[in-house]
Design an enzyme around this catalytic site. Structure first.
Site, PDB file in Angstrom:
ATOM      1  N   LYS A  58      11.454  -7.082   7.272  1.00 53.62           N
ATOM      2  CA  LYS A  58      12.423  -6.957   6.177  1.00 53.62           C
ATOM      3  C   LYS A  58      13.855  -6.970   6.712  1.00 53.62           C
ATOM      4  O   LYS A  58      14.768  -7.467   6.047  1.00 53.62           O
ATOM      5  CB  LYS A  58      12.159  -5.694   5.356  1.00 53.62           C
ATOM      6  CG  LYS A  58      11.278  -5.945   4.152  1.00 53.62           C
ATOM      7  CD  LYS A  58       9.806  -6.027   4.420  1.00 53.62           C
ATOM      8  CE  LYS A  58       9.191  -7.373   4.439  1.00 53.62           C
ATOM      9  NZ  LYS A  58       7.756  -7.359   4.779  1.00 53.62           N
ATOM     10  N   GLY A 122      -6.325   7.643  21.953  1.00 54.59           N
ATOM     11  CA  GLY A 122      -7.313   8.648  21.564  1.00 54.59           C
ATOM     12  C   GLY A 122      -8.695   8.034  21.438  1.00 54.59           C
ATOM     13  O   GLY A 122      -8.829   6.912  20.958  1.00 54.59           O
ATOM     14  N   GLY A 281      -4.443 -13.816   9.173  1.00 56.36           N
ATOM     15  CA  GLY A 281      -5.098 -12.565   8.801  1.00 56.36           C
ATOM     16  C   GLY A 281      -5.138 -11.597   9.969  1.00 56.36           C
ATOM     17  O   GLY A 281      -4.665 -11.897  11.074  1.00 56.36           O
ATOM     18  N   ARG A 282      -5.691 -10.423   9.695  1.00 53.95           N
ATOM     19  CA  ARG A 282      -5.710  -9.363  10.700  1.00 53.95           C
ATOM     20  C   ARG A 282      -7.104  -8.767  10.779  1.00 53.95           C
ATOM     21  O   ARG A 282      -7.868  -8.807   9.818  1.00 53.95           O
ATOM     22  CB  ARG A 282      -4.663  -8.299  10.343  1.00 53.95           C
ATOM     23  CG  ARG A 282      -3.250  -8.885  10.338  1.00 53.95           C
ATOM     24  CD  ARG A 282      -2.190  -7.864  10.021  1.00 53.95           C
ATOM     25  NE  ARG A 282      -2.142  -6.779  10.977  1.00 53.95           N
ATOM     26  CZ  ARG A 282      -1.505  -6.810  12.148  1.00 53.95           C
ATOM     27  NH1 ARG A 282      -0.858  -7.894  12.529  1.00 53.95           N
ATOM     28  NH2 ARG A 282      -1.503  -5.765  12.935  1.00 53.95           N
ATOM     29  N   ASP A 322      -5.626   0.090   7.331  1.00 51.36           N
ATOM     30  CA  ASP A 322      -6.104  -1.259   7.675  1.00 51.36           C
ATOM     31  C   ASP A 322      -7.468  -1.262   8.342  1.00 51.36           C
ATOM     32  O   ASP A 322      -8.135  -2.288   8.379  1.00 51.36           O
ATOM     33  CB  ASP A 322      -5.107  -1.936   8.631  1.00 51.36           C
ATOM     34  CG  ASP A 322      -3.895  -2.516   7.927  1.00 51.36           C
ATOM     35  OD1 ASP A 322      -3.700  -2.220   6.731  1.00 51.36           O
ATOM     36  OD2 ASP A 322      -3.139  -3.267   8.576  1.00 51.36           O
ATOM     37  N   HIS A 454      21.559  -2.272 -19.817  1.00 50.20           N
ATOM     38  CA  HIS A 454      22.121  -3.625 -19.918  1.00 50.20           C
ATOM     39  C   HIS A 454      23.416  -3.698 -19.133  1.00 50.20           C
ATOM     40  O   HIS A 454      24.233  -2.797 -19.247  1.00 50.20           O
ATOM     41  CB  HIS A 454      22.391  -3.989 -21.373  1.00 50.20           C
ATOM     42  CG  HIS A 454      23.047  -5.328 -21.513  1.00 50.20           C
ATOM     43  ND1 HIS A 454      22.332  -6.497 -21.391  1.00 50.20           N
ATOM     44  CD2 HIS A 454      24.345  -5.675 -21.719  1.00 50.20           C
ATOM     45  CE1 HIS A 454      23.168  -7.520 -21.539  1.00 50.20           C
ATOM     46  NE2 HIS A 454      24.398  -7.052 -21.728  1.00 50.20           N
TER      47      HIS A 454
HETATM   48  C1  LIG Z   1       4.659  -9.042   9.903  1.00 49.18           C
HETATM   49  C2  LIG Z   1       4.034  -8.036   8.980  1.00 49.18           C
HETATM   50  C3  LIG Z   1       4.697  -7.669   7.836  1.00 49.18           C
HETATM   51  C4  LIG Z   1       4.136  -6.735   6.978  1.00 49.18           C
HETATM   52  N1  LIG Z   1       4.832  -6.410   5.858  1.00 49.18           N
HETATM   53  C5  LIG Z   1       4.300  -5.512   5.000  1.00 49.18           C
HETATM   54  C6  LIG Z   1       5.020  -5.117   3.852  1.00 49.18           C
HETATM   55  O1  LIG Z   1       6.138  -5.579   3.601  1.00 49.18           O
HETATM   56  N2  LIG Z   1       4.461  -4.195   3.030  1.00 49.18           N
HETATM   57  C7  LIG Z   1       3.221  -3.661   3.275  1.00 49.18           C
HETATM   58  O2  LIG Z   1       2.747  -2.834   2.497  1.00 49.18           O
HETATM   59  N3  LIG Z   1       2.526  -4.013   4.372  1.00 49.18           N
HETATM   60  C8  LIG Z   1       3.031  -4.915   5.239  1.00 49.18           C
HETATM   61  N4  LIG Z   1       2.340  -5.242   6.367  1.00 49.18           N
HETATM   62  C9  LIG Z   1       1.025  -4.598   6.597  1.00 49.18           C
HETATM   63  C10 LIG Z   1       1.209  -3.196   7.156  1.00 49.18           C
HETATM   64  O3  LIG Z   1       1.958  -3.270   8.350  1.00 49.18           O
HETATM   65  C11 LIG Z   1      -0.148  -2.548   7.418  1.00 49.18           C
HETATM   66  O4  LIG Z   1      -0.918  -2.594   6.239  1.00 49.18           O
HETATM   67  C12 LIG Z   1       0.040  -1.096   7.834  1.00 49.18           C
HETATM   68  O5  LIG Z   1       0.792  -1.007   9.016  1.00 49.18           O
HETATM   69  C13 LIG Z   1      -1.313  -0.414   8.042  1.00 49.18           C
HETATM   70  O6  LIG Z   1      -1.097   0.908   8.397  1.00 49.18           O
HETATM   71  P1  LIG Z   1      -2.145   1.724   9.279  1.00 49.18           P
HETATM   72  O7  LIG Z   1      -1.588   3.099   9.365  1.00 49.18           O
HETATM   73  O8  LIG Z   1      -3.500   1.546   8.730  1.00 49.18           O
HETATM   74  O9  LIG Z   1      -2.155   1.031  10.711  1.00 49.18           O
HETATM   75  P2  LIG Z   1      -1.042   0.571  11.740  1.00 49.18           P
HETATM   76  O10 LIG Z   1       0.299   0.500  11.127  1.00 49.18           O
HETATM   77  O11 LIG Z   1      -1.575  -0.658  12.391  1.00 49.18           O
HETATM   78  O12 LIG Z   1      -0.987   1.758  12.802  1.00 49.18           O
HETATM   79  C14 LIG Z   1      -2.042   2.057  13.635  1.00 49.18           C
HETATM   80  C15 LIG Z   1      -1.503   2.779  14.849  1.00 49.18           C
HETATM   81  O13 LIG Z   1      -2.602   3.315  15.587  1.00 49.18           O
HETATM   82  C16 LIG Z   1      -2.414   3.035  16.963  1.00 49.18           C
HETATM   83  N5  LIG Z   1      -3.730   3.070  17.609  1.00 49.18           N
HETATM   84  C17 LIG Z   1      -4.770   2.199  17.467  1.00 49.18           C
HETATM   85  N6  LIG Z   1      -5.843   2.634  18.172  1.00 49.18           N
HETATM   86  C18 LIG Z   1      -5.461   3.795  18.774  1.00 49.18           C
HETATM   87  C19 LIG Z   1      -6.130   4.712  19.617  1.00 49.18           C
HETATM   88  N7  LIG Z   1      -7.391   4.548  19.956  1.00 49.18           N
HETATM   89  N8  LIG Z   1      -5.432   5.787  20.058  1.00 49.18           N
HETATM   90  C20 LIG Z   1      -4.135   5.988  19.704  1.00 49.18           C
HETATM   91  N9  LIG Z   1      -3.470   5.150  18.890  1.00 49.18           N
HETATM   92  C21 LIG Z   1      -4.136   4.074  18.430  1.00 49.18           C
HETATM   93  C22 LIG Z   1      -1.752   1.679  16.966  1.00 49.18           C
HETATM   94  O14 LIG Z   1      -1.142   1.390  18.202  1.00 49.18           O
HETATM   95  C23 LIG Z   1      -0.769   1.880  15.829  1.00 49.18           C
HETATM   96  O15 LIG Z   1       0.397   2.505  16.283  1.00 49.18           O
HETATM   97  C24 LIG Z   1       2.884  -6.152   7.268  1.00 49.18           C
HETATM   98  C25 LIG Z   1       2.220  -6.498   8.433  1.00 49.18           C
HETATM   99  C26 LIG Z   1       2.777  -7.421   9.291  1.00 49.18           C
HETATM  100  C27 LIG Z   1       2.044  -7.756  10.545  1.00 49.18           C
END
Ligand SMILES: Cc1cc2nc3c(=O)[nH]c(=O)nc-3n(C[C@H](O)[C@H](O)[C@H](O)COP(=O)(O)OP(=O)(O)OC[C@H]3O[C@@H](n4cnc5c(N)ncnc54)[C@H](O)[C@@H]3O)c2cc1C
Length: 475
Positions: A58, A122, A281-282, A322, A454
């Site tokens: 953003k 972790g 995708g992811r 995610d 408005h």
């Molecule tokens: C380019 C891009 C743009 C995006 N824009 C948007 C947007 O505008 N709006 C929106 O809603 N979503 C957006 N998303 C999606 C959004 O980033 C994800 O849906 C969101 O980050 C998911 O959150 P999370 O907490 O599940 O995981 P994540 O944000 O992926 O965080 C997981 C964390 O856990 C850590 N981790 C993983 N395994 C371990 C372990 N074993 N021990 C310790 N730490 C660990 C990782 O390193 C990371 O820091 C975007 C994604 C991308 C790639």
């Protein structure tokens, strides 16, 4: 001796850090573990979202939009800017500073809420004493014991089979956010949210961008009219979009990347570009989590199996964001984090998956909540629809941004709002009204009868609600 906690959260993305804060607010003793490293190897809590996702994308979308406005649209307002220059290094540094503000904000919030933060990886060591032992591998190796574990380990970018990201020529979202110079030519594989946003950033800054998409059309999950309008506008802006493409080979050379593919008609084609972004995708991230040590169940996609309430197959192990089913969106992860913390504390946490909004931060922005006309037709549910164009909205005219429309879809009998679809200026902000309305199960007439300021873009929302009953006032 393991340090004891009521709740250990693995991952400090939007799902994990919010879950940790909410659990601490509810009086639980909470630890949060995260392994993300900043450029100097220090902690960078916030996950994908803060470090290489929502926030930096953003920041660059805003900077590149400002550049495009200055280059092409300021003149309409009678503003001349002389010779326009681009300092990409500074633009990228600003983006990094925005990321750091967010990292620092989470560190502050952890301190404020007394969440113990551990920087490192972790993993489940074993089930023990009715709870779990979690090993932390980091600067210091520690063992934590937890009554409840919340897994919030997020997702990683999916690569094309056999084509690894080198983040130089072949870029994931990470490399796409830090290309050191504007490429003359840029390829993007995948026209989803990330592909469109990143393609837009680099096109605005001067790259010739070609997007290759395997599906037959743009934004299959969006409202048909929104997708059609988006394709028209993006094409006019200069994004070259090709659909029905089947990629056979991607070769990285010293000069760039060559993509061999068959086009929609099956004819062989090649694309030569300086750099290639792959945004197809992811995948859920569970590598190194030690799921096998405790028997945590994954599905065929590698996602942790979790029910609607984020319960896994193990007692007191929860999974959010995610790494589980559902849309990969930061706010969905946050909602699940709050709900799980509340369930652990004995409350009734709740997530309404029907009112999770979607936003694409291109220009025009695209946002929607609820169901599309196509989904309702497929479900055989009678509905009525109303649409209002920004062209007929005074604020949009004043902004000089009249692209797009707001569309309401409501139940044919009860008038309950079933979906709202917006393409146009500030759609990301306007969609909130629809989310609130749907959360309260409002009818389109409810919105039509509410006073809207408005001149404001939100009047287009009200007019679209009026259009459901064929009684727009300004069209
Ligand atoms: C380019 C891009 C743009 C995006 N824009 C948007 C947007 O505008 N709006 C929106 O809603 N979503 C957006 N998303 C999606 C959004 O980033 C994800 O849906 C969101 O980050 C998911 O959150 P999370 O907490 O599940 O995981 P994540 O944000 O992926 O965080 C997981 C964390 O856990 C850590 N981790 C993983 N395994 C371990 C372990 N074993 N021990 C310790 N730490 C660990 C990782 O390193 C990371 O820091 C975007 C994604 C991308 C790639």
């Amino acid at each position: 001796m393991a340090q004891p906690f009521d709740v250990v959260v693995i991952g400090a993305g939007p799902g994990g850090y919010i879950a940790a804060i909410r659990a601490a607010q509810l009086g639980l003793k909470v630890a949060c573990i995260d392994d993300w490293k900043n450029a100097s190897g220090g902690p960078a809590p916030g996950g994908t979202c803060t470090n290489v996702g929502c926030i930096p994308s953003k920041a660059l979308l805003q900077s590149s939009e400002n550049y495009e406005q200055a280059a092409h649209h300021f003149a309409d307002h009678g503003i001349g800017v002389g010779e326009l220059t681009l300092d990409l290094k500074k633009m990228l540094a600003r983006k990094d500073a925005v990321v750091k503000q967010n990292n620092d904000g989470i560190v502050y919030l952890f301190k404020k809420n007394k969440v113990a933060f551990f920087h490192g990886r972790g993993s489940f060591a074993k089930a023990a004493g009715g709870g779990y032992e979690i090993a932390v591998a980091g600067a210091a190796n520690e063992t934590l014991s937890a009554t409840h574990v919340i897994v919030a380990t997020g997702s990683s970018p999916r690569q094309l089979p056999g084509v690894a990201f080198d983040e130089d020529r072949i870029l994931s979202n990470d490399g796409a956010l830090r290309i050191p110079g504007v490429p003359k030519t840029l390829g993007v594989v995948g026209s989803g949210v990330i592909g469109l946003e990143m393609g837009s950033v680099w096109r605005r800054l001067g790259a010739d961008v070609t997007i290759l998409e395997a599906l037959p059309g743009l934004l299959g999950m969006a409202d048909e009219a929104v997708a059609k309008e988006a394709l028209k506008v993006f094409t006019k802006q200069g994004l070259k979009l090709q659909f029905g493409v089947k990629i056979s080979e991607v070769k990285s050379t010293k000069k760039g990347v060559t993509v061999a593919y068959a086009d929609a008609k099956g004819a062989a084609a090649t694309l030569e570009v300086e750099r290639l972004i792959v945004s197809i995708g992811r995948v859920p991230h569970t590598a190194g989590l030690g799921v096998e040590a405790v028997g945590l169940k994954l599905d065929e996609r590698g996602a942790i199996v979790a029910d609607e309430e984020c319960r896994t197959n193990l007692p007191n192990v929860w999974a959010i964001g995610d790494v589980v089913r559902g849309p990969m969106l930061a706010h969905k992860a946050e909602e699940e984090g709050v709900a799980v913390a509340e369930r652990i504390a004995g409350q009734h946490g709740h997530v309404d998956f029907n009112t999770v909004p979607w936003v694409i931060y291109t220009s025009p922005e695209i946002a929607w909540v609820g169901q599309t006309e196509a989904q309702l037709r497929a479900a055989g549910r009678p509905y009525k629809a109303g649409q209002f164009p920004f062209m007929a909205n005074g604020r949009a005219r004043a902004l000089g941004d009249t692209t797009g429309f707001v569309k309401f879809v409501a139940d044919a009998k009860t008038d309950e709002i079933l979906g709202v679809h917006i393409i146009g200026p500030f759609a990301s902000e306007l969609i909130s009204e629809a989310v609130v309305a749907m959360s309260f199960r409002a009818s389109s007439e409810d919105i039509a009868r509410i006073c809207h300021a408005h001149p404001s873009l939100s009047e287009a929302t009200r007019e679209a609600a009026l259009a459901v009953d064929k009684r727009t006032l300004n069209l």
